[in-house]
Design a protein around this motif. Structure first.
Motif, PDB file in Angstrom:
ATOM      1  N   SER A  56       1.055  -1.205  -0.043  1.00 39.77           N
ATOM      2  CA  SER A  56      -0.266  -0.055  -0.010  1.00 39.77           C
ATOM      3  C   SER A  56       0.771   1.320  -0.052  1.00 39.77           C
ATOM      4  O   SER A  56       0.399   2.328  -0.400  1.00 39.77           O
ATOM      5  CB  SER A  56      -0.953   0.083   1.333  1.00 39.77           C
ATOM      6  OG  SER A  56      -0.181   0.061   2.490  1.00 39.77           O
ATOM      7  N   ASN A  57       1.929   1.281   0.306  1.00 40.81           N
ATOM      8  CA  ASN A  57       3.105   2.361   0.540  1.00 40.81           C
ATOM      9  C   ASN A  57       4.279   1.926  -0.019  1.00 40.81           C
ATOM     10  O   ASN A  57       5.551   2.126   0.693  1.00 40.81           O
ATOM     11  CB  ASN A  57       2.969   2.848   1.966  1.00 40.81           C
ATOM     12  CG  ASN A  57       1.695   3.436   2.551  1.00 40.81           C
ATOM     13  OD1 ASN A  57       1.466   4.430   2.129  1.00 40.81           O
ATOM     14  ND2 ASN A  57       1.212   2.709   3.484  1.00 40.81           N
ATOM     15  N   LEU A  58       4.336   1.803  -1.302  1.00 45.12           N
ATOM     16  CA  LEU A  58       5.271   1.296  -1.944  1.00 45.12           C
ATOM     17  C   LEU A  58       6.772   2.379  -1.933  1.00 45.12           C
ATOM     18  O   LEU A  58       7.789   1.812  -2.058  1.00 45.12           O
ATOM     19  CB  LEU A  58       4.942   0.908  -3.373  1.00 45.12           C
ATOM     20  CG  LEU A  58       4.390  -0.496  -3.586  1.00 45.12           C
ATOM     21  CD1 LEU A  58       3.904  -0.400  -5.313  1.00 45.12           C
ATOM     22  CD2 LEU A  58       5.060  -1.591  -3.253  1.00 45.12           C
ATOM     23  N   TRP A  59       6.022   3.557  -2.125  1.00 40.67           N
ATOM     24  CA  TRP A  59       7.121   4.611  -2.121  1.00 40.67           C
ATOM     25  C   TRP A  59       8.010   4.713  -0.835  1.00 40.67           C
ATOM     26  O   TRP A  59       9.221   5.009  -0.922  1.00 40.67           O
ATOM     27  CB  TRP A  59       6.676   5.968  -2.082  1.00 40.67           C
ATOM     28  CG  TRP A  59       5.549   6.483  -0.855  1.00 40.67           C
ATOM     29  CD1 TRP A  59       4.480   6.092  -0.638  1.00 40.67           C
ATOM     30  CD2 TRP A  59       6.173   7.436   0.114  1.00 40.67           C
ATOM     31  NE1 TRP A  59       4.080   6.548   0.546  1.00 40.67           N
ATOM     32  CE2 TRP A  59       5.158   7.301   1.111  1.00 40.67           C
ATOM     33  CE3 TRP A  59       7.402   7.822   0.591  1.00 40.67           C
ATOM     34  CZ2 TRP A  59       4.964   7.919   2.471  1.00 40.67           C
ATOM     35  CZ3 TRP A  59       7.542   8.601   1.537  1.00 40.67           C
ATOM     36  CH2 TRP A  59       6.506   8.620   2.446  1.00 40.67           C
ATOM     37  N   LEU A  60       7.501   4.185   0.337  1.00 42.01           N
ATOM     38  CA  LEU A  60       8.395   4.168   1.493  1.00 42.01           C
ATOM     39  C   LEU A  60       9.678   2.948   1.276  1.00 42.01           C
ATOM     40  O   LEU A  60      10.588   3.448   1.804  1.00 42.01           O
ATOM     41  CB  LEU A  60       7.436   3.599   2.580  1.00 42.01           C
ATOM     42  CG  LEU A  60       6.629   4.681   3.267  1.00 42.01           C
ATOM     43  CD1 LEU A  60       5.564   3.968   4.271  1.00 42.01           C
ATOM     44  CD2 LEU A  60       7.360   5.926   4.033  1.00 42.01           C
TER      45      LEU A  60
END
Length: 370
Positions: free
Chosen positions: A261-265
């Motif tokens: 859900s938060n691949l950018w992290l």
């Protein structure tokens, strides 16, 4: 400066050892990869970052070895030295890949036995030059620029970085180089946090997207390593090899950050590792004090690091074929075969080093005055 003068410089044995630690983890990454259900749950989650670590080490070593030699060194002699160091194992890896190509047939490579021998030979000969093949010449179906030895893509970008250094970037002042490295870091961060995969993987296909990835992954670590070699004032740090090894292992085995859900992290984490953690590791390694017997460990790991990296994937092809033909196999069931493959890769690396790489490089140094 002649070879004797070059060899009189102090040698960073700990950095050699760390290169070996990273190479071992690359093998584990490739053995765990086909058992993962997706790129989110590989046991060695960030194993591909070893390549970025290699680029940083390479830039540091190149700067340390050559920065003060350009009053007498020419681009031709520099390139000759790099060819002697890198190219013999490039050729061996491609040759082994070509010899074993038809023996790695599986459900994931149905096209292998339709590839005519002449095409295989052409791909192998192009591979000898480390130049990438176009997608129309892909004979495995993975859209790789080197389908006989997957890891060849990183050597392609290694050569690009070496030539950029020799042709101009070596002339930059430390201030100008720092600006260049800072811009490269911003480019890396932007790519890492916007990449749909949520990581910095890529660089192995001859198309715009992967060429951009490859250049982005190369620019910061290689030239940050160069800058680090210029500005570093090593101190004496105890237990450096142990702590640096643990840091490398921790980074490459760290679970994915942020999940699906938060691949950018996860991308941000990997950029942080490349921009901050890896330079810190190299600084500590360059400052380290070796304990008794650590020199032997570092020498062994350093000696086999490049042969291991350049030959292991030949065995991984067989391993991946075996996994693909046993689709329901679990990690627990696969580990004996994985361990056997890993042991075979170590043995192959030692044989490649002692019976091929060292003799060939010695012969080339004798024939070609570098």
């Amino acid at each position: 400066m002649n070879q004797e003068n070059l060899s009189s410089k102090p040698h960073f044995q700990i950095l050699d050892g760390l290169r070996g630690v990273a190479a071992v983890l690359v093998v584990f990454f490739h053995l765990a990869e086909p058992l993962a259900s997706s790129h989110l749950d590989n046991v060695v989650n960030h194993g591909y970052l070893a390549v970025d670590f290699f680029f940083l080490l390479s830039g540091f070593v190149i700067g340390y070895a050559y920065d003060d030699r350009w009053k007498t060194l020419t681009f031709k002699s520099f390139l000759r030295r790099r060819l002697i160091r890198l190219q013999p194992l490039v050729i061996l890896g491609m040759t082994l890949g070509g010899i074993t190509f038809y023996f790695t047939d599986s459900t994931i490579w149905p096209m292998i036995h339709t590839v005519p021998l002449w095409k295989l030979i052409i791909v192998m000969l192009i591979g000898y030059t480390i130049l990438p093949i176009p997608l129309s010449m892909d004979i495995r179906g993975w859209q790789e620029m080197h389908p006989l030895n997957s890891v060849g893509w990183s050597l392609f970008f290694e050569y690009i970085a070496n030539m950029m250094y020799a042709l101009g970037i070596r002339k930059l002042s430390n201030k100008s180089l720092a600006i260049f490295v800072s811009l490269s870091a911003l480019l890396l961060i932007h790519f890492a946090v916007t990449n749909p995969n949520g990581d910095v993987t890529g660089g192995w296909t001859l198309n715009y997207e992967h060429m951009r990835v490859g250049i982005t992954r190369t620019l910061f670590p290689f030239f940050a390593g160069l800058l680090l070699s210029r500005v570093t004032q090593p101190t004496k740090i105890k237990n450096a090899f142990l702590w640096c090894s643990l840091l490398v292992v921790a980074v490459l085995l760290m679970p994915r950050i942020g999940g699906a859900s938060n691949l950018w992290l996860n991308g941000l984490f990997e950029a942080f590792c490349i921009i901050v953690i890896f330079p810190l590791i190299v600084y500590i390694g360059a400052s380290g004090v070796l304990h008794p017997n650590e020199d032997k460990i570092c020498k062994f790991l350093g000696d086999i690091s490049y042969p291991l990296y350049m030959t292991h994937y030949v065995l991984v092809y067989f391993y991946v074929a075996w996994i693909s033909n046993h689709k329901s196999i679990t990690l627990v069931e696969a580990w004996p075969t994985a361990l056997l493959t890993f042991g075979g890769a170590i043995v192959l690396a030692i044989i490649s080093l002692k019976l091929y790489d060292e003799p060939v490089r010695k012969w080339l140094h004798g024939k070609i005055k570098a």
